[in-house]
Design an enzyme around this catalytic site. Structure first.
Site, PDB file in Angstrom:
ATOM      1  N   ALA A 140      58.003  30.307  15.948  1.00  0.00           N
ATOM      2  CA  ALA A 140      58.087  31.306  17.021  1.00  0.00           C
ATOM      3  C   ALA A 140      58.088  30.634  18.387  1.00  0.00           C
ATOM      4  O   ALA A 140      58.871  30.989  19.274  1.00  0.00           O
ATOM      5  CB  ALA A 140      56.921  32.289  16.907  1.00  0.00           C
ATOM      6  N   TYR A 141      57.216  29.657  18.558  1.00  0.00           N
ATOM      7  CA  TYR A 141      57.136  28.941  19.838  1.00  0.00           C
ATOM      8  C   TYR A 141      58.450  28.220  20.132  1.00  0.00           C
ATOM      9  O   TYR A 141      59.043  28.368  21.221  1.00  0.00           O
ATOM     10  CB  TYR A 141      55.983  27.949  19.805  1.00  0.00           C
ATOM     11  CG  TYR A 141      55.811  27.147  21.070  1.00  0.00           C
ATOM     12  CD1 TYR A 141      55.227  27.725  22.197  1.00  0.00           C
ATOM     13  CD2 TYR A 141      56.222  25.823  21.144  1.00  0.00           C
ATOM     14  CE1 TYR A 141      55.062  27.002  23.365  1.00  0.00           C
ATOM     15  CE2 TYR A 141      56.051  25.088  22.312  1.00  0.00           C
ATOM     16  CZ  TYR A 141      55.475  25.681  23.416  1.00  0.00           C
ATOM     17  OH  TYR A 141      55.318  24.949  24.567  1.00  0.00           O
TER      18      TYR A 141
END
Length: 246
Positions: A140-141
């Site tokens: 996600a990051y």
């Protein structure tokens, strides 16, 4: 200049606020409830700094902030959300928080409120060298940081008619900011300069992008990583393990 710094809790933002304040700029710095005031000690003695609590994952809060604070000559989005993920599972809530903090909030701020930024303003979004690589347990990051690189190009396209510039700064491994001593040691071994970067070195690049000296720089990503992303680690291992002359 009147400058907005979103995400004043981080070390890079703290170093930037100090530098900007010492240069005489007026600053509005937002912080989150979870780590409120971490950098206040570094800047509380500086004139012209106003702290405002803001949860960037709350679109209503972002809306209220943007309607109250406006007329900025520069804006830095340094807020971020990072959590290591569990292999073999997918946490939707964690994914959505990453999207909200790392992508939706800067898009909302810089696209939805024409009065937030003055004509001729400069935007800088702090991303990461994770944006250039596939991730291990931080999908996600990494994905949101990669998307932020596209976002600055889009902002540059859409806001250029007002003379507003938008760029990203992608730091590599920065001392005192990320992870464990063992990871720091490994990153030093990979980075050509042989050391970690400092928050102030990243802040210097952001300060440049906010200045007239970067007046024709827009839609770009500036990497501040000591050469880290230019290294093929397998090639480095091969070179170091092969006797010279072979």
């Amino acid at each position: 200049m009147k400058i907005l710094v979103v995400g004043a809790d981080g070390a890079v933002a703290g170093a930037l606020i100090v530098a900007l304040a010492e240069s005489g700029h007026e600053i509005v710095a937002t912080y989150s409830e979870e780590v409120a005031g971490e950098n206040r000690g570094a800047v509380e003695s500086k004139p012209g700094v106003t702290f405002v609590e803001l949860d960037c994952a709350d679109s209503s809060a972002v809306d209220a902030f943007a309607r109250e604070y406006m007329g900025f000559d520069g804006a830095v989005y340094a807020n971020m959300y990072f959590q290591m993920e569990d292999l073999g599972s997918f946490d939707v809530a964690q994914w959505n928080l990453s999207l909200a903090h790392n992508l939706t909030a800067p898009m909302q701020l810089f696209s939805g409120y024409p009065s937030l930024l003055n004509d001729g303003a400069s935007i800088a979004i702090v991303t990461s060298t994770e944006a250039f690589r596939g991730s291990f347990r931080a999908a996600a990051y990494a994905a949101t940081k990669a998307a932020a690189h596209n976002l600055v190009m889009t902002l540059a396209n859409n806001l250029g008619a007002r003379g507003i510039r938008a760029n990203a700064v992608a730091p590599g491994w920065i001392g005192g900011v990320m992870d464990t001593d063992e990871v720091f040691k490994m990153s030093r071994g990979i980075t050509p300069l042989g050391r970690l970067g400092s928050p102030s070195e990243v802040a210097d690049v952001i300060e440049f992008l906010l200045s007239p000296k970067a007046g024709f720089v827009s839609g770009s990503v500036i990497t501040v990583d000591g050469g880290y992303t230019g290294v093929d680690t397998i090639s480095k291992f091969e070179a170091e393990s092969t006797p010279e002359g072979d």
